[in-house]
Design a protein around this motif. Structure first.
Motif, PDB file in Angstrom:
ATOM      1  N   TYR A 122     -10.895 -14.350  56.891  1.00 21.77           N
ATOM      2  CA  TYR A 122     -10.029 -13.185  57.546  1.00 21.77           C
ATOM      3  C   TYR A 122     -10.867 -12.640  58.492  1.00 21.77           C
ATOM      4  CZ  TYR A 122      -6.871 -13.964  53.627  1.00 21.77           C
ATOM      5  OH  TYR A 122      -5.930 -14.481  52.721  1.00 21.77           O
ATOM      6  N   ALA A 123     -12.017 -12.677  58.617  1.00 21.57           N
ATOM      7  CA  ALA A 123     -12.891 -12.558  59.960  1.00 21.57           C
ATOM      8  C   ALA A 123     -12.666 -13.092  61.248  1.00 21.57           C
ATOM      9  CB  ALA A 123     -14.231 -12.093  59.413  1.00 21.57           C
ATOM     10  N   GLY A 124     -11.684 -14.338  61.190  1.00 22.14           N
ATOM     11  CA  GLY A 124     -11.286 -15.002  62.287  1.00 22.14           C
ATOM     12  C   GLY A 124     -12.301 -16.374  62.370  1.00 22.14           C
ATOM     13  N   HIS A 125     -12.912 -16.646  61.325  1.00 20.18           N
ATOM     14  CA  HIS A 125     -13.651 -18.159  61.342  1.00 20.18           C
ATOM     15  C   HIS A 125     -13.220 -19.041  60.499  1.00 20.18           C
ATOM     16  CE1 HIS A 125     -16.127 -14.980  63.093  1.00 20.18           C
ATOM     17  NE2 HIS A 125     -16.575 -14.415  62.132  1.00 20.18           N
ATOM     18  N   THR A 126     -13.199 -20.149  60.747  1.00 19.86           N
ATOM     19  CA  THR A 126     -13.065 -21.413  59.964  1.00 19.86           C
ATOM     20  C   THR A 126     -14.129 -21.762  59.121  1.00 19.86           C
ATOM     21  OG1 THR A 126     -11.502 -22.332  61.458  1.00 19.86           O
ATOM     22  CG2 THR A 126     -12.227 -23.678  59.904  1.00 19.86           C
ATOM     23  N   VAL A 127     -13.956 -21.787  57.893  1.00 21.64           N
ATOM     24  CA  VAL A 127     -15.209 -22.205  56.791  1.00 21.64           C
ATOM     25  C   VAL A 127     -14.650 -23.111  55.917  1.00 21.64           C
ATOM     26  CG1 VAL A 127     -16.420 -21.090  54.953  1.00 21.64           C
ATOM     27  CG2 VAL A 127     -15.534 -19.462  56.505  1.00 21.64           C
ATOM     28  N   TRP A 128     -15.559 -24.078  55.592  1.00 23.05           N
ATOM     29  CA  TRP A 128     -15.265 -25.367  54.961  1.00 23.05           C
ATOM     30  C   TRP A 128     -16.569 -25.566  53.919  1.00 23.05           C
ATOM     31  CZ3 TRP A 128     -17.536 -30.353  55.180  1.00 23.05           C
ATOM     32  CH2 TRP A 128     -16.757 -31.325  54.612  1.00 23.05           C
ATOM     33  N   ASN A 129     -16.281 -26.255  53.118  1.00 28.91           N
ATOM     34  CA  ASN A 129     -17.424 -26.961  51.923  1.00 28.91           C
ATOM     35  C   ASN A 129     -17.502 -25.539  51.006  1.00 28.91           C
ATOM     36  OD1 ASN A 129     -18.603 -28.993  51.084  1.00 28.91           O
ATOM     37  ND2 ASN A 129     -20.597 -28.319  51.903  1.00 28.91           N
ATOM     38  N   MET A 130     -16.912 -24.671  51.124  1.00 29.68           N
ATOM     39  CA  MET A 130     -17.316 -23.237  50.228  1.00 29.68           C
ATOM     40  C   MET A 130     -17.155 -23.910  48.672  1.00 29.68           C
ATOM     41  SD  MET A 130     -15.224 -20.331  51.822  1.00 29.68           S
ATOM     42  CE  MET A 130     -15.308 -19.225  50.220  1.00 29.68           C
ATOM     43  N   GLY A 131     -16.191 -24.723  48.411  1.00 30.95           N
ATOM     44  CA  GLY A 131     -15.971 -24.716  46.807  1.00 30.95           C
ATOM     45  C   GLY A 131     -16.793 -25.947  46.387  1.00 30.95           C
ATOM     46  N   ASN A 132     -17.193 -25.867  45.123  1.00 29.76           N
ATOM     47  CA  ASN A 132     -18.006 -26.946  44.525  1.00 29.76           C
ATOM     48  C   ASN A 132     -16.771 -27.914  43.862  1.00 29.76           C
ATOM     49  OD1 ASN A 132     -20.688 -27.227  43.992  1.00 29.76           O
ATOM     50  ND2 ASN A 132     -20.724 -25.357  42.944  1.00 29.76           N
ATOM     51  N   GLU A 133     -17.150 -29.265  43.867  1.00 25.12           N
ATOM     52  CA  GLU A 133     -16.328 -30.351  43.163  1.00 25.12           C
ATOM     53  C   GLU A 133     -16.305 -30.117  41.759  1.00 25.12           C
ATOM     54  OE1 GLU A 133     -17.628 -34.430  43.409  1.00 25.12           O
ATOM     55  OE2 GLU A 133     -19.817 -33.615  43.639  1.00 25.12           O
ATOM     56  N   ARG A 134     -15.129 -30.473  41.285  1.00 31.48           N
ATOM     57  CA  ARG A 134     -14.591 -30.373  39.930  1.00 31.48           C
ATOM     58  C   ARG A 134     -14.865 -31.777  39.051  1.00 31.48           C
ATOM     59  NH1 ARG A 134     -11.159 -25.832  38.292  1.00 31.48           N
ATOM     60  NH2 ARG A 134     -10.355 -27.172  36.597  1.00 31.48           N
ATOM     61  N   ILE A 135     -15.859 -31.823  38.149  1.00 28.35           N
ATOM     62  CA  ILE A 135     -16.019 -33.126  37.242  1.00 28.35           C
ATOM     63  C   ILE A 135     -15.519 -32.783  36.031  1.00 28.35           C
ATOM     64  CG2 ILE A 135     -17.867 -34.587  36.605  1.00 28.35           C
ATOM     65  CD1 ILE A 135     -19.525 -33.672  38.970  1.00 28.35           C
ATOM     66  N   GLU A 136     -14.415 -33.722  35.519  1.00 27.43           N
ATOM     67  CA  GLU A 136     -13.959 -33.726  34.391  1.00 27.43           C
ATOM     68  C   GLU A 136     -13.474 -32.061  33.848  1.00 27.43           C
ATOM     69  OE1 GLU A 136     -16.758 -35.177  31.487  1.00 27.43           O
ATOM     70  OE2 GLU A 136     -16.397 -37.298  32.288  1.00 27.43           O
ATOM     71  N   GLY A 137     -12.574 -31.357  34.763  1.00 34.38           N
ATOM     72  CA  GLY A 137     -12.364 -30.127  34.602  1.00 34.38           C
ATOM     73  C   GLY A 137     -13.394 -29.131  34.572  1.00 34.38           C
ATOM     74  N   ARG A 138     -14.539 -29.275  34.983  1.00 35.08           N
ATOM     75  CA  ARG A 138     -15.589 -28.408  35.282  1.00 35.08           C
ATOM     76  C   ARG A 138     -16.003 -28.396  36.544  1.00 35.08           C
ATOM     77  NH1 ARG A 138     -18.772 -27.164  29.410  1.00 35.08           N
ATOM     78  NH2 ARG A 138     -16.930 -26.868  28.228  1.00 35.08           N
ATOM     79  N   TYR A 139     -16.595 -27.192  37.233  1.00 33.90           N
ATOM     80  CA  TYR A 139     -17.112 -27.007  38.296  1.00 33.90           C
ATOM     81  C   TYR A 139     -18.536 -27.531  38.362  1.00 33.90           C
ATOM     82  CZ  TYR A 139     -13.242 -24.436  40.306  1.00 33.90           C
ATOM     83  OH  TYR A 139     -11.757 -24.008  40.590  1.00 33.90           O
ATOM     84  N   LYS A 140     -19.003 -28.422  39.143  1.00 27.46           N
ATOM     85  CA  LYS A 140     -20.535 -28.756  39.250  1.00 27.46           C
ATOM     86  C   LYS A 140     -21.434 -27.595  39.240  1.00 27.46           C
ATOM     87  CE  LYS A 140     -23.369 -31.886  42.129  1.00 27.46           C
ATOM     88  NZ  LYS A 140     -23.492 -32.424  43.321  1.00 27.46           N
ATOM     89  N   GLY A 141     -22.235 -27.617  38.232  1.00 26.94           N
ATOM     90  CA  GLY A 141     -23.299 -26.618  38.234  1.00 26.94           C
ATOM     91  C   GLY A 141     -22.654 -25.423  37.588  1.00 26.94           C
ATOM     92  N   GLY A 142     -21.557 -25.341  37.128  1.00 24.04           N
ATOM     93  CA  GLY A 142     -20.882 -24.195  36.310  1.00 24.04           C
ATOM     94  C   GLY A 142     -20.463 -23.151  37.152  1.00 24.04           C
ATOM     95  N   VAL A 143     -20.496 -23.330  38.389  1.00 22.09           N
ATOM     96  CA  VAL A 143     -20.067 -22.112  39.436  1.00 22.09           C
ATOM     97  C   VAL A 143     -18.876 -22.747  40.419  1.00 22.09           C
ATOM     98  CG1 VAL A 143     -22.164 -20.777  39.375  1.00 22.09           C
ATOM     99  CG2 VAL A 143     -22.022 -22.683  40.951  1.00 22.09           C
ATOM    100  N   LYS A 144     -17.962 -21.960  40.641  1.00 25.06           N
ATOM    101  CA  LYS A 144     -16.727 -22.282  41.563  1.00 25.06           C
ATOM    102  C   LYS A 144     -17.207 -22.657  43.114  1.00 25.06           C
ATOM    103  CE  LYS A 144     -11.829 -21.279  42.641  1.00 25.06           C
ATOM    104  NZ  LYS A 144     -10.733 -20.405  42.536  1.00 25.06           N
ATOM    105  N   TYR A 145     -18.235 -21.729  43.643  1.00 26.23           N
ATOM    106  CA  TYR A 145     -18.712 -21.643  44.742  1.00 26.23           C
ATOM    107  C   TYR A 145     -20.033 -22.289  45.206  1.00 26.23           C
ATOM    108  CZ  TYR A 145     -14.296 -18.808  45.418  1.00 26.23           C
ATOM    109  OH  TYR A 145     -12.925 -18.711  45.517  1.00 26.23           O
TER     110      TYR A 145
END
Length: 201
Positions: A122-145
């Motif tokens: 929203y500050a005008g920048h393109t951001v990618w790779n913020m989210g953690n991948e999901r493994i068997e319904g859970r985020y890797k490392g237990g955190v979403k970002y």
């Protein structure tokens, strides 16, 4: 598979499965590298536009299979002023629920949390790779970002709704909240004498 005895067939199947997994991993790496390169060139890596924006197709000048290759960038939509006002007030410390009531926002509070995590977008920048991948319904490392140092950020790619300072304020608020939650989950479970009787407003 060629006709063979059961033992040889089992070996052939095992080898083919290994190559299948290798091909899958290599395809995934190439796909991720392509997304990262799109971001570095100022394009979207895919997915829906964040609330307040819409996708704008942009011709790249490349022809593939007889058709022009299009990529997308963000442009403002009709909700942009409302989204911008919400994020500016949140950056100034206004409670989220109160803002939903005052501005009569047409989206749920859970959506607002995701918007705040997208503060740099929203500050005008393109951001990618913020989210953690999901493994068997859970985020890797237990955190979403993912940690911020793993994000791919290309600056000044589309119209901004908030300033960099306001975006940083939003991210600091979220990090502070996450740190408090982490401390709370590490507390030793205990029963207290006045639980259920003594309350705080």
């Amino acid at each position: 598979l060629p006709d063979a005895d059961p033992i040889t067939s089992a070996v052939i199947i095992g080898v083919m499965q290994v190559f299948d997994e290798l091909h899958s991993l290599m395809s995934r790496e190439k796909g991720l590298a392509g997304m990262a390169e799109n971001v570095r060139q100022g394009y979207r890596a895919g997915g829906r536009a964040p609330r307040g924006y819409r996708l704008k197709p942009v011709p790249t000048g490349t022809i593939r299979d007889g058709k022009e290759v299009l990529k997308s960038v963000l442009e403002l939509d009709d909700q942009a002023p409302l989204v911008g006002e919400f994020l500016k007030q949140r950056a100034a410390g206004m409670p989220r629920r109160r803002l939903h009531q005052l501005l009569q926002l047409p989206w749920p509070e859970t959506t607002s949390i995701g918007m705040e995590h997208n503060a740099l977008v929203y500050a005008g920048h393109t951001v990618w790779n913020m989210g953690n991948e999901r493994i068997e319904g859970r985020y890797k490392g237990g955190v979403k970002y993912r940690p911020r140092e793993e994000w791919v950020i290309q600056r000044h790619t589309h119209p901004a709704l908030i300033s960099d300072e306001q975006a940083e304020a939003l991210l600091r608020q979220l990090e502070s909240l996450q740190a408090r939650k982490g401390r709370e989950t590490r507390r030793t479970p205990a029963k207290y004498l006045l639980t259920g009787l003594l309350k705080t407003p």
